[in-house]
Enzyme design. Sequence first.
Site, short mmCIF file in Angstrom:
data_model
loop_
_atom_site.label_atom_id
_atom_site.label_comp_id
_atom_site.label_asym_id
_atom_site.label_seq_id
_atom_site.Cartn_x
_atom_site.Cartn_y
_atom_site.Cartn_z
N HIS A 248 0.87 -1.19 0.00
CA HIS A 248 0.00 0.00 0.00
C HIS A 248 0.90 1.23 0.00
CE1 HIS A 248 0.97 0.92 4.19
NE2 HIS A 248 0.70 -0.34 4.50
N ASP A 375 -0.94 -19.42 12.40
CA ASP A 375 0.29 -19.94 13.02
C ASP A 375 0.32 -19.56 14.50
OD1 ASP A 375 3.17 -20.19 13.79
OD2 ASP A 375 3.34 -20.73 11.67
N SER A 390 3.18 -4.82 6.96
CA SER A 390 2.68 -4.55 5.62
C SER A 390 3.77 -4.80 4.59
CB SER A 390 2.20 -3.10 5.50
OG SER A 390 1.08 -2.88 6.30
#
Length: 430
Positions: A248, A375, A390
């Site tokens: 992003h 996980d 990110s």
Amino acid sequence: MMHKKLVYRRILILALCINILVLLFFTYRYIDSSVPDSIKIMVGENEKFDFNLPMEGSVTSGDVDVLSVNNKTVPKGLIKLNLGEPFTLKSSSTGNYKIHLKLFGFLNFKEVTIGVIDQKELIPCGDPIGIYIETDGIMVLGTGVINGADGLNYEPSLNKLKTGDYITKINDAVIHNKEELIEEIQHCDGKDIKVTLRRDDKITVYKISPVKTADGEYKIGAWIRDNTQGIGTLTFITKDGQFGALGHGITDIDTSLLMEIERGYLYNADIMTIIKGKQGVPGELIGLIKQNDDDKIGDIKKNTNQGIFGRVGSGFVRANEQEAIPVGLKQEIKLGPATILTCVENQVKEYSINIDKIDLNSQSPNKGMVISITDPALIEKTGGIVQGMSGSPIIQNGKIIGAVTHVFIQDSTKGYGTFIENMLNNLEDK
């Protein structure tokens, strides 16, 4: 009695019409979401499709010469497709095609873009990176009131400067940073200054009257920013040294606008502290950016809605060049297990996730998938997805298919991912 029956009959007819319209609307939405607005295929490879929809498509050759449909070469011109049956597409060169779709063979429905790309392999990373960028001009965050030397309040930039403007010149002098801007304003001696700014890619000029404050300084009443820095994750590099990160864009913390950058740099970074995510509060990776020449990884060239892009040094490529894996396009992605590469324990590790939802026609450029962390080790360490992760690459069936982009505020184990093909759109042409 007859009047009541007539009213009752009309109500039933109206209800039936509404139900039919609702059914048609949802049918349209379902069909529209089943066929993406854009499709990527790899040059020289057969890509299989099976939409199983009552549609016909006319393919018009665009920037490329030859397209193979169901292993039959079709020369440049008009090509017919039946979306009710499986078919394959193959192109011998990169470029673009357009498919004009008709529902039931006669109702114009939508146009689909087919992009042929040649970036077949990427080196997935997952490394933490320090990011430093300088804006292309001085970004205006907003305007404010100034208390003048005469004790009165002034707002000289009101209705002239706006949030998101970029100041590029003062009195024809090019401005590169805040210090130069402040210095030029101090030289005004109480006279009006000419402010040149960029707004929505257009150049605008205003005259502004700086106000002298009680301490003798001149000010124009504008909140500004010329750089920013932070921690993120490197998604991939190519064998020729290009990189993509974050998934992003970098937006200004105060305005939430995508920052227009002049230059930027990637640096090595160490994760020092992890603030675990919890319901209603996103977690965060807090790191140390090693902002010196020896730890500089590369140069940032672009800041886009799909992430940041540029080039890394040759040494960084050589250190990772044995780890290249195939690119997985969005039509190859399946609901179910996948993994991400990220660094929360002083080294990049692979952690299990699940792909919960795939939106082939997402209106957001970086929210094509909904993912959940499965996980136990990663959940124990971070609570799930946290800020700073990110860009963590998503791997499925041995292919890099996307990158982590956002976390759900109400559930830190869930978040969004972008398709890797969206990021590939921003690489330099070879």
